[in-house]
Design a protein around this motif. Structure first.
Motif, PDB file in Angstrom:
ATOM      1  N   CYS A 204    -117.596   0.166 -13.049  1.00  0.00           N
ATOM      2  CA  CYS A 204    -116.789   1.294 -12.573  1.00  0.00           C
ATOM      3  C   CYS A 204    -115.456   0.820 -12.005  1.00  0.00           C
ATOM      4  O   CYS A 204    -114.402   1.434 -12.247  1.00  0.00           O
ATOM      5  CB  CYS A 204    -117.566   2.088 -11.526  1.00  0.00           C
ATOM      6  N   TYR A 245    -120.868   7.204 -17.420  1.00  0.00           N
ATOM      7  CA  TYR A 245    -121.796   8.340 -17.432  1.00  0.00           C
ATOM      8  C   TYR A 245    -123.187   7.902 -17.006  1.00  0.00           C
ATOM      9  O   TYR A 245    -123.899   8.632 -16.289  1.00  0.00           O
ATOM     10  CB  TYR A 245    -121.830   8.929 -18.834  1.00  0.00           C
ATOM     11  N   PHE A 248    -123.411   7.432 -13.137  1.00  0.00           N
ATOM     12  CA  PHE A 248    -123.510   8.654 -12.339  1.00  0.00           C
ATOM     13  C   PHE A 248    -124.938   8.914 -11.900  1.00  0.00           C
ATOM     14  O   PHE A 248    -125.190   9.311 -10.757  1.00  0.00           O
ATOM     15  CB  PHE A 248    -122.998   9.853 -13.149  1.00  0.00           C
ATOM     16  N   TRP A 253    -122.803   7.187  -7.751  1.00  0.00           N
ATOM     17  CA  TRP A 253    -122.128   8.468  -7.959  1.00  0.00           C
ATOM     18  C   TRP A 253    -120.659   8.399  -7.553  1.00  0.00           C
ATOM     19  O   TRP A 253    -119.779   8.835  -8.303  1.00  0.00           O
ATOM     20  CB  TRP A 253    -122.850   9.556  -7.174  1.00  0.00           C
ATOM     21  N   ASP A 254    -120.373   7.879  -6.378  1.00  0.00           N
ATOM     22  CA  ASP A 254    -118.997   7.884  -5.868  1.00  0.00           C
ATOM     23  C   ASP A 254    -118.076   7.005  -6.716  1.00  0.00           C
ATOM     24  O   ASP A 254    -116.972   7.420  -7.098  1.00  0.00           O
ATOM     25  CB  ASP A 254    -118.985   7.403  -4.414  1.00  0.00           C
ATOM     26  N   GLN A 257    -117.494   8.543 -10.116  1.00  0.00           N
ATOM     27  CA  GLN A 257    -116.593   9.699 -10.084  1.00  0.00           C
ATOM     28  C   GLN A 257    -115.131   9.251 -10.038  1.00  0.00           C
ATOM     29  O   GLN A 257    -114.267   9.832 -10.714  1.00  0.00           O
ATOM     30  CB  GLN A 257    -116.918  10.580  -8.872  1.00  0.00           C
ATOM     31  N   LEU A 260    -114.262   7.996 -13.527  1.00  0.00           N
ATOM     32  CA  LEU A 260    -114.087   9.095 -14.482  1.00  0.00           C
ATOM     33  C   LEU A 260    -112.727   9.759 -14.320  1.00  0.00           C
ATOM     34  O   LEU A 260    -112.042  10.071 -15.312  1.00  0.00           O
ATOM     35  CB  LEU A 260    -115.212  10.119 -14.293  1.00  0.00           C
ATOM     36  N   GLU A 261    -112.296   9.971 -13.084  1.00  0.00           N
ATOM     37  CA  GLU A 261    -110.984  10.578 -12.851  1.00  0.00           C
ATOM     38  C   GLU A 261    -109.857   9.683 -13.353  1.00  0.00           C
ATOM     39  O   GLU A 261    -108.869  10.177 -13.931  1.00  0.00           O
ATOM     40  CB  GLU A 261    -110.817  10.863 -11.361  1.00  0.00           C
ATOM     41  N   LYS A 283    -117.495  15.606 -17.250  1.00  0.00           N
ATOM     42  CA  LYS A 283    -117.109  16.290 -16.007  1.00  0.00           C
ATOM     43  C   LYS A 283    -117.714  17.687 -15.928  1.00  0.00           C
ATOM     44  O   LYS A 283    -118.111  18.149 -14.846  1.00  0.00           O
ATOM     45  CB  LYS A 283    -115.582  16.363 -15.927  1.00  0.00           C
ATOM     46  N   LEU A 286    -121.694  17.576 -15.153  1.00  0.00           N
ATOM     47  CA  LEU A 286    -122.180  17.002 -13.901  1.00  0.00           C
ATOM     48  C   LEU A 286    -122.661  18.093 -12.952  1.00  0.00           C
ATOM     49  O   LEU A 286    -122.114  19.197 -12.937  1.00  0.00           O
ATOM     50  CB  LEU A 286    -121.073  16.190 -13.228  1.00  0.00           C
ATOM     51  N   ALA A 290    -123.611  15.575  -5.330  1.00  0.00           N
ATOM     52  CA  ALA A 290    -124.007  14.217  -5.677  1.00  0.00           C
ATOM     53  C   ALA A 290    -125.522  14.081  -5.620  1.00  0.00           C
ATOM     54  O   ALA A 290    -126.200  14.737  -4.825  1.00  0.00           O
ATOM     55  CB  ALA A 290    -123.347  13.222  -4.720  1.00  0.00           C
TER      56      ALA A 290
END
Length: 419
Positions: A204, A245, A248, A253-254, A257, A260-261, A283, A286, A290
């Protein structure tokens, strides 16, 4: 790098050289619990000028070349960090610092594109059909699908996509760089379920850094070290999104995310349609909050599906309903045949003297008439009080019955010839 961490890495380098081949499975199993060694190896890879980087890369390649499955996974978990090390240094035009990393990546790539006999492999992927249900969707939830002739022809067919054969590479160039890295990331995604959380965190972070370096968002993320833009391909971004993905739903999760952004941000700047489609789809799918309990339990992607009813509609025409209808019809025919065999005859009402009544049985002197029949014959009975009138009617009735019986038998009445 601390002295203790350096000592752990040096001990790891020395113990593998004296290890016999029969002890490789047990040794590979013991490496999964050495979290201190794994964190120390990450620090060696992050320091591109470390003197331990070259022996570490050589050791990781020996792990992968050994063919032991768990040793190959141990090398694959460092693949995102190795990619970032190569891309970050190549962006600063200092490729001579990453010669060992480049050799490791090319070595893993050349081993993966061939089988055990040395022939080039061709990977195949089967695309699922929306007309067939899966754990991700049901055809009824999509909407009414027109049952046309073309739809029927495509119903049982499945589309297969092939990848390969891939050419062997001896060095990285501007043309084949992301072709090799995309294939390596594909191999990493194939083993995602076996990757530890530290590897998912590294993935990530690397995805986010590759996408925002050299752009205004880099100051928002506060990434330092590389200020120039790193070129990237559309296929490589799609492979990055696959790993994000998965992260997630597996305890990150954090960080997933944020990645992904950033990937969506870079895809919008580059106007890449494939990453935009995949990122927006992720997106949208989801959950709104969370997943706090995702770090516990089995790693899987949680999906929701509607419960199907086990009852069949009464109005639905199926093969079972047609078969049941046939059975019911045959049962009725059999019952009618059985009743005929048992001698149960249905005698229709006969009108002999133009009066509806029951047929008198043998030995019976009379039978009670109905109310309508009694009222109709009441006048005739009152006038026919003479017993001689009754005696005259009896022979006529017997004669009509005998004539009717002879006609039913198909015989000619006596005294009459054929017409």
């Amino acid at each position: 790098m601390l002295t203790t961490e350096k000592g752990i890495v040096e001990e790891w380098l020395s113990e593998f050289k004296t290890l016999p081949d029969a002890a490789l499975p047990e040794y590979a199993k013991s490496l999964e619990d050495k979290s201190t060694l794994i964190s120390s190896l990450y620090k060696v890879i992050q320091e591109s000028q470390s003197e331990l980087l070259e022996p570490v890369c050589h050791q990781l390649f020996e792990f992968y070349r050994s063919g032991e499955e768990k040793l190959c996974r141990f090398t694959l978990q460092f693949l995102p960090e190795l990619m970032w090390c190569y891309l970050a240094v190549s962006a600063t035009w200092k490729q001579h610092h990453t010669g060992c990393v480049e050799a490791l990546l090319l070595g893993v790539y050349n081993l993966e594109i061939v089988d055990n006999q040395g022939h080039n492999k061709v990977l195949s992927f089967t695309l699922p059909s929306l007309s067939k249900p899966s754990i991700y969707h049901e055809p009824s939830s999509i909407g009414s699908m027109a049952l046309t002739e073309s739809a029927l022809l495509q119903h049982g067919l499945s589309k297969v996509v092939y990848s390969g054969p891939h050419s062997q590479r001896e060095m990285f160039t501007a043309q084949n760089k992301f072709e090799v890295l995309t294939f390596l990331l594909l191999c990493y995604n194939a083993a995602l379920t076996h990757m530890p959380n530290v590897s998912l965190q590294s993935l990530c972070q690397i995805c986010s850094r590759i996408c925002v370096c050299g752009y205004p968002r880099q100051h928002v993320r506060k990434y330092q070290g590389v200020n120039s833009r790193i070129p990237i391909s559309s296929e490589f971004m799609v492979q990055m999104l696959t790993g994000v993905y998965f992260a997630f739903y597996n305890g990150e999760w954090d960080m997933a995310q944020v990645a992904l952004e950033d990937v969506l941000y870079r895809a919008q700047l580059e106007l890449y349609p494939e990453p935009l489609l995949v990122a927006n789809a992720i997106k949208t799918s989801l959950p709104p909050v969370a997943l706090q309990s995702s770090k516990e339990g089995k790693r899987c992607i949680q999906v929701e599906f509607t419960q199907t009813s086990s009852k069949i509609s009464r109005n639905a025409v199926t093969s079972m309903s047609i078969r049941g209808h046939r059975w019911k019809r045959h049962e009725q025919d059999d019952n009618s045949n059985d009743s005929a065999d048992l001698g149960v005859l249905v005698i229709p009402e006969l009108s002999v003297t133009k009066v509806a009544g029951d047929r008198p049985g043998n030995g019976e002197k009379g039978k009670a008439l109905g109310e309508c029949d009694a009222q109709h014959l009441q006048g005739g009975q009152e006038t026919a009080l003479d017993p001689r009138a009754e005696s005259k009617g009896l022979p006529e009735l017997r004669r009509q019955k005998s004539v009717r019986r002879v006609m039913e038998d198909g015989l000619t009445p006596p005294g009459r010839g054929p017409l």
